[in-house]
Scaffold this motif. Structure first.
Motif, short mmCIF file in Angstrom:
data_model
loop_
_atom_site.label_atom_id
_atom_site.label_comp_id
_atom_site.label_asym_id
_atom_site.label_seq_id
_atom_site.Cartn_x
_atom_site.Cartn_y
_atom_site.Cartn_z
N UNK A 41 0.86 -1.18 0.00
CA UNK A 41 0.00 0.00 0.00
C UNK A 41 0.90 1.22 0.00
N UNK A 42 0.58 2.19 -0.87
CA UNK A 42 1.38 3.40 -0.87
C UNK A 42 0.51 4.60 -0.54
N UNK A 43 1.14 5.60 0.04
CA UNK A 43 0.45 6.82 0.40
C UNK A 43 1.37 7.72 1.20
N UNK A 44 0.79 8.80 1.66
CA UNK A 44 1.51 9.78 2.47
C UNK A 44 1.07 9.60 3.92
N UNK A 45 2.05 9.55 4.82
CA UNK A 45 1.77 9.38 6.25
C UNK A 45 1.12 10.67 6.77
N UNK A 46 -0.10 10.57 7.28
CA UNK A 46 -0.80 11.77 7.72
C UNK A 46 -0.20 12.33 9.02
N UNK A 47 0.25 11.46 9.91
CA UNK A 47 0.92 11.86 11.15
C UNK A 47 1.78 10.69 11.59
N UNK A 48 2.95 10.99 12.16
CA UNK A 48 3.81 9.89 12.63
C UNK A 48 3.05 9.06 13.66
N UNK A 49 3.00 7.75 13.45
CA UNK A 49 2.30 6.90 14.42
C UNK A 49 3.09 6.80 15.73
N UNK A 50 2.43 6.34 16.77
CA UNK A 50 3.09 6.07 18.04
C UNK A 50 2.64 4.70 18.53
N UNK A 51 3.55 4.02 19.21
CA UNK A 51 3.14 2.76 19.83
C UNK A 51 2.23 3.11 21.00
N UNK A 52 1.18 2.32 21.17
CA UNK A 52 0.19 2.59 22.20
C UNK A 52 -0.25 1.28 22.84
N UNK A 53 -0.88 1.41 23.98
CA UNK A 53 -1.42 0.25 24.68
C UNK A 53 -2.83 -0.01 24.15
N UNK A 54 -3.06 -1.26 23.78
CA UNK A 54 -4.36 -1.72 23.30
C UNK A 54 -4.73 -2.98 24.05
N UNK A 55 -5.97 -3.42 23.87
CA UNK A 55 -6.43 -4.71 24.40
C UNK A 55 -6.91 -5.55 23.23
N UNK A 56 -6.62 -6.85 23.31
CA UNK A 56 -7.12 -7.75 22.26
C UNK A 56 -8.51 -8.24 22.63
N UNK A 57 -9.07 -9.13 21.82
CA UNK A 57 -10.43 -9.62 22.04
C UNK A 57 -10.58 -10.35 23.38
N UNK A 58 -9.47 -10.90 23.89
CA UNK A 58 -9.49 -11.59 25.18
C UNK A 58 -9.14 -10.68 26.35
N UNK A 59 -9.10 -9.36 26.06
CA UNK A 59 -8.79 -8.34 27.06
C UNK A 59 -7.35 -8.37 27.56
#
Length: 100
Positions: A41-59
């Motif tokens: 996939x190609x495109x322009x990065x709208x904003x630099x991403x950051x690593x973040x805390x998430x939860x999966x389906x099993x919490x």
């Protein structure tokens, strides 16, 4: 976006890999993302991403990151991509070409 992710990571190696990908995705950088499934996939990065805390389906709590790409020539086109699915970043703009 909620704080849910299909996959989350807690091991140091996976988190470091996500951080390395973030470092290769500057805001407004034109990139091609080569995905683990063989697509790209190609495109322009709208904003630099950051690593973040998430939860999966099993919490389970862990780390992941999302990048949003856009295409200036197609204003309504946007794509959000989970960085854990990215194999490699190729830079199409001269500022970072060859650094991936």
């Amino acid at each position: 976006m909620g704080r849910q992710a299909q996959r989350v990571y807690t091991d140091e190696a996976s988190i470091r890999q996500l951080e390395l990908l973030v470092d290769e995705l500057p805001a407004q950088g034109h990139v091609v993302l080569l995905m683990k499934d063989g697509s790209s996939c190609d495109g322009v990065v709208s904003a630099r991403p950051t690593v973040q805390v998430f939860r999966d389906a099993d919490e389970h709590e862990g780390i992941n990151a999302v990048v949003q790409l856009q295409r200036p020539d197609v204003p309504e086109w946007r794509r959000r991509i989970w960085l854990d699915q990215v194999l490699r970043v190729e830079h199409l703009d001269s500022g970072m070409a060859g650094e991936s």
